[in-house]
Design a protein around this motif. Structure first.
Motif, PDB file in Angstrom:
ATOM      1  N   VAL A 181       0.965  -1.207   0.080  1.00  0.00           N
ATOM      2  CA  VAL A 181      -0.016   0.088   0.043  1.00  0.00           C
ATOM      3  C   VAL A 181       1.029   1.100   0.020  1.00  0.00           C
ATOM      4  O   VAL A 181       1.548   1.378   0.752  1.00  0.00           O
ATOM      5  N   LYS A 182       0.599   2.225  -0.887  1.00  0.00           N
ATOM      6  CA  LYS A 182       1.545   3.452  -1.022  1.00  0.00           C
ATOM      7  C   LYS A 182       0.348   4.565  -1.266  1.00  0.00           C
ATOM      8  O   LYS A 182      -0.388   4.629  -2.020  1.00  0.00           O
ATOM      9  N   SER A 183       0.677   5.545  -0.149  1.00  0.00           N
ATOM     10  CA  SER A 183      -0.214   6.794  -0.415  1.00  0.00           C
ATOM     11  C   SER A 183       0.268   7.650  -1.483  1.00  0.00           C
ATOM     12  O   SER A 183       1.507   7.825  -1.917  1.00  0.00           O
ATOM     13  N   TYR A 184      -0.725   8.282  -2.291  1.00  0.00           N
ATOM     14  CA  TYR A 184      -0.245   9.233  -3.388  1.00  0.00           C
ATOM     15  C   TYR A 184      -0.006  10.703  -2.854  1.00  0.00           C
ATOM     16  O   TYR A 184       0.188  11.453  -3.275  1.00  0.00           O
ATOM     17  N   ASP A 185      -0.144  10.724  -1.608  1.00  0.00           N
ATOM     18  CA  ASP A 185      -0.185  12.010  -0.539  1.00  0.00           C
ATOM     19  C   ASP A 185      -1.051  13.033  -1.548  1.00  0.00           C
ATOM     20  O   ASP A 185      -0.743  14.187  -1.281  1.00  0.00           O
ATOM     21  N   GLN A 186      -2.189  12.289  -1.749  1.00  0.00           N
ATOM     22  CA  GLN A 186      -3.424  13.302  -2.232  1.00  0.00           C
ATOM     23  C   GLN A 186      -4.680  12.957  -1.710  1.00  0.00           C
ATOM     24  O   GLN A 186      -4.789  11.824  -1.455  1.00  0.00           O
ATOM     25  N   THR A 187      -5.713  13.759  -1.387  1.00  0.00           N
ATOM     26  CA  THR A 187      -6.918  13.121  -1.215  1.00  0.00           C
ATOM     27  C   THR A 187      -7.697  13.934  -2.107  1.00  0.00           C
ATOM     28  O   THR A 187      -7.758  15.054  -2.928  1.00  0.00           O
ATOM     29  N   ALA A 188      -8.884  13.070  -2.476  1.00  0.00           N
ATOM     30  CA  ALA A 188      -9.965  13.440  -3.663  1.00  0.00           C
ATOM     31  C   ALA A 188     -10.933  14.171  -3.014  1.00  0.00           C
ATOM     32  O   ALA A 188     -11.490  13.765  -1.855  1.00  0.00           O
ATOM     33  N   PRO A 276      -9.213   9.796   0.706  1.00  0.00           N
ATOM     34  CA  PRO A 276      -7.659   9.669   0.552  1.00  0.00           C
ATOM     35  C   PRO A 276      -7.272   8.891  -0.506  1.00  0.00           C
ATOM     36  O   PRO A 276      -7.781   7.604  -0.498  1.00  0.00           O
ATOM     37  N   LEU A 277      -6.091   9.173  -1.175  1.00  0.00           N
ATOM     38  CA  LEU A 277      -5.796   8.205  -2.334  1.00  0.00           C
ATOM     39  C   LEU A 277      -4.605   7.533  -2.130  1.00  0.00           C
ATOM     40  O   LEU A 277      -3.669   7.946  -1.516  1.00  0.00           O
ATOM     41  N   ARG A 278      -4.849   6.112  -2.327  1.00  0.00           N
ATOM     42  CA  ARG A 278      -3.480   5.311  -2.340  1.00  0.00           C
ATOM     43  C   ARG A 278      -3.665   4.088  -3.333  1.00  0.00           C
ATOM     44  O   ARG A 278      -4.742   3.988  -4.061  1.00  0.00           O
ATOM     45  N   ARG A 279      -2.325   3.510  -3.514  1.00  0.00           N
ATOM     46  CA  ARG A 279      -2.272   2.545  -4.409  1.00  0.00           C
ATOM     47  C   ARG A 279      -2.411   1.159  -3.903  1.00  0.00           C
ATOM     48  O   ARG A 279      -1.383   1.252  -2.766  1.00  0.00           O
ATOM     49  N   VAL A 280      -2.743   0.303  -4.030  1.00  0.00           N
ATOM     50  CA  VAL A 280      -2.734  -1.065  -3.714  1.00  0.00           C
ATOM     51  C   VAL A 280      -2.241  -2.058  -4.793  1.00  0.00           C
ATOM     52  O   VAL A 280      -3.215  -2.271  -5.647  1.00  0.00           O
ATOM     53  N   VAL A 281      -0.983  -2.605  -4.485  1.00  0.00           N
ATOM     54  CA  VAL A 281      -0.603  -3.802  -5.409  1.00  0.00           C
ATOM     55  C   VAL A 281      -0.616  -5.000  -4.698  1.00  0.00           C
ATOM     56  O   VAL A 281       0.120  -5.154  -3.792  1.00  0.00           O
ATOM     57  N   VAL A 282      -1.151  -6.231  -5.127  1.00  0.00           N
ATOM     58  CA  VAL A 282      -1.420  -7.313  -4.652  1.00  0.00           C
ATOM     59  C   VAL A 282      -0.329  -8.283  -5.118  1.00  0.00           C
ATOM     60  O   VAL A 282       0.045  -8.093  -6.380  1.00  0.00           O
ATOM     61  N   SER A 283       0.359  -9.145  -4.365  1.00  0.00           N
ATOM     62  CA  SER A 283       1.281 -10.252  -4.926  1.00  0.00           C
ATOM     63  C   SER A 283       0.562 -11.244  -5.734  1.00  0.00           C
ATOM     64  O   SER A 283       1.259 -11.944  -6.618  1.00  0.00           O
TER      65      SER A 283
END
Ligand SMILES: Cc1cc2nc3c(=O)[nH]c(=O)nc-3n(C[C@H](O)[C@H](O)[C@H](O)COP(=O)(O)OP(=O)(O)OC[C@H]3O[C@@H](n4cnc5c(N)ncnc54)[C@H](O)[C@@H]3O)c2cc1C
Length: 396
Positions: A181-188, A276-283
Motif C-alpha cells: 500500500v502506497k499513499s499518493y499524498d493526495q486526497t480526492a 484519501p488516495l492510495r495505491r494497492v498492489v497485490v502479490s
C-alpha cells in the motif's frame, strides 16, 4: 447464526461483489453473499444526486446488460460522455471525441447507489443467493472447500471464496496474499455542482500544479467534481463552505484552461466528501480456493476513472473461467483460478502503469518536464489514429 455449504461465497456487497454473486447464481450455482445491505441514496432537493459518481466504460455496461440489470437503471439518472477535454498545465489540450472515433459514447456517468440498487434488487430475486448480513472474520482452506468464520459466530463452507471486500480486504489478509500500500499524498475532494452553461455531455480534466481536477457531466445542467489535491490543499478545500468551494473550483478550472471550461460559474449542490488516495498492489490474485476481485485486488489513482471498471472486468473474467471450466473441475479448482489470474495480469499492470505514470509526470514541478509533458499531449492530440486507439482501449 449461519452454518451451511455453498458453491460460492462472496465477501463484500459493493458493485463488483453483488455483480459476481448475481452472475454465479445465474449459472445455477448456490451463492452466499456476506456483507451489509447497500444503503439507498434518498434524492432530496439539496442532494438530488449521490456524491459517489462513476464513469463506467461500455465494457462494464455490457457486463451489467448481460446480468440483466442495466435496463433497470433509471435512465433519467445517467448521462452519456460524448467528448473528453484534457488540459495540460501550459494550456495544452487533448480532445477525445466519440463521433470521430465512431463510437456511440466514451463512457456513461452513473451513481454508485443506482448501480447498487439494481444489483441488490436482482440478487433479491435469485433463490440461489443467500444474503448474510455479517462480517467476514477468518478462513481455513481445505482440499475441497474453504471454511469461513463470521464475526457473529456463524460459519459456512464454499468451494470458492471471492474476496470483493475492498482496499483493506480481510479475505486477502486471511488468505496470506501480500498487499503493498502506497499513499499518493493526495486526497480526492468530491462534490456535485450546478453549472451556468450546458456541459454538452463533455467530461473535463485539468492537470494543474494543484493536482488533477475533473468535472463529469450529470443529467441536466449539473457536474460532478473529483479534485485529486495534495494533502494540504485538500484540507483547505474540505474546510470551505459549499459556496466558497464552488467559487474556488470555477476559478481553478477557468484559470487552468484560459476560461475555456464551457460550464461557467458553478453553484453548490449538496456537501463535499473526501477520499484519501492510495495505491494497492497485490502479490497474487488467487490463493487456495480464493479469488480477489475489485479493490481487494487493486486500487489505482482515480484520475483515469477506471477502478470500478477494472473490478467489473475482473468479475466478467472470473464468471467466464468458472462457466467454461471442464466438467471434471469444480468451481474453486486451482487451474480455473490460475486462468483467472493470468487473464487479468496485463490489464492490471497496464492500468497501474498508466495511472501512476500520469500522476507522477504531473507532480513534477520542473520546467523541462512541464515542457515535455505538454509537448507530448499536443503531439497525441494531432494523431487521430493514436487517439482513436486510446479510446478503443479505454472502452474495454
Ligand atoms: C474519488 C474517486 C473517484 C472514482 N471514480 C471512479 C470512476 O469514475 N470510475 C471507476 O471505474 N472507478 C472509480 N473509482 C474507483 C471505485 O470507487 C472503486 O474501484 C470501487 O468502488 C471498488 O468497489 P469494491 O466493491 O471493490 O470496494 P468497496 O466499494 O470498498 O466495497 C467493499 C465492500 O466490502 C464490504 N466489506 C469490507 N470488509 C468486509 C468484511 N470483513 N466482511 C464483509 N464485508 C466487508 C464493504 O461493506 C463493502 O460493501 C473512484 C474512486 C475514488 C476514490
Amino acid at each position: 447464526m449461519v452454518a451451511s455449504s455453498f458453491d460460492i461465497a462472496v465477501v463484500g456487497t459493493g458493485i463488483p461483489g453483488l455483480a459476481c454473486a448475481l452472475g454465479f447464481a445465474q449459472q445455477g450455482l448456490s451463492v452466499a453473499v456476506i456483507g451489509p445491505r447497500p444503503k439507498p441514496h434518498v434524492a432530496t432537493r439539496a442532494q438530488p444526486f449521490d456524491p459517489r459518481i462513476y464513469a463506467v466504460a461500455p465494457a462494464s455496461v455490457a457486463l451489467l446488460e448481460g446480468l440483466g440489470v442495466w435496463t433497470s437503471v433509471d435512465q433519467q439518472r445517467v448521462c452519456a460522455v460524448e467528448r473528453m477535454r484534457v488540459f495540460g498545465d501550459e494550456g495544452t489540450q487533448l480532445t477525445f471525441d466519440a463521433y470521430t472515433a465512431t463510437v456511440e459514447r466514451l463512457a456513461t456517468i452513473v451513481e454508485e447507489s443506482e448501480l447498487l440498487r439494481v444489483l441488490d434488487a436482482a440478487c433479491g430475486f435469485q433463490p440461489a443467493i443467500k444474503r448474510i448480513q455479517s462480517t467476514f472474520a477468518s478462513l481455513t482452506a481445505q482440499p475441497d472447500t474453504v471454511a469461513v468464520d463470521l464475526e457473529d459466530g456463524g460459519s459456512l463452507t464454499a468451494r470458492l471464496l471471492v474476496g470483493a471486500d475492498g482496499a483493506s480486504s480481510a479475505v486477502r489478509a486471511a488468505a496470506g496474499i501480500n498487499a503493498t500500500v502506497k499513499s499518493y499524498d493526495q486526497t480526492a475532494v468530491v462534490a456535485n455542482f450546478g453549472c451556468a452553461r450546458p456541459h454538452l455531455n463533455t467530461a473535463w480534466q485539468w492537470f494543474t500544479d494543484q493536482g488533477v481536477v475533473a468535472l463529469l457531466p450529470l443529467p441536466g445542467e449539473q457536474v460532478s467534481l473529483v479534485w485529486s489535491a495534495p494533502q494540504e490543499l485538500a484540507v483547505e478545500l474540505a474546510a470551505l463552505s459549499a459556496d466558497q468551494l464552488a467559487g474556488r473550483v470555477t476559478e481553478r478550472c477557468a484559470s487552468a484552461a484560459g476560461d475555456t471550461t464551457g460550464v461557467g460559474q458553478l453553484t453548490p449542490i449538496g456537501k463535499a466528501h473526501t477520499f484519501p488516495l492510495r495505491r494497492v498492489v497485490v502479490s497474487r490474485l488467487i490463493a487456495s480456493r480464493v479469488g480477489l476481485v475489485g479493490d481487494a485486488a487493486h486500487v489505482v489513482h482515480p484520475l483515469a476513472g477506471q477502478g470500478l471498471n477494472l473490478g467489473l472486468q475482473d468479475v466478467a473474467l472470473l464468471l467466464e473461467v468458472v462457466r467454461a471450466r471442464e466438467a471434471f473441475r469444480d468451481v474453486g479448482d486451482a487451474t480455473v483460478l490460475r486462468r483467472y489470474e493470468r487473464g487479468r495480469a496485463e490489464a492490471h499492470g497496464l492500468m497501474r502503469f498508466t495511472t501512476d505514470s500520469l500522476a507522477q509526470l504531473f507532480a513534477f514541478d520542473d520546467p523541462l518536464v512541464r515542457r515535455l509533458r505538454n509537448a507530448g499531449m499536443a503531439a497525441v492530440n494531432r494523431l487521430s489514429p493514436l487517439k482513436n486507439a486510446l479510446i478503443r482501449r479505454a472502452l474495454g
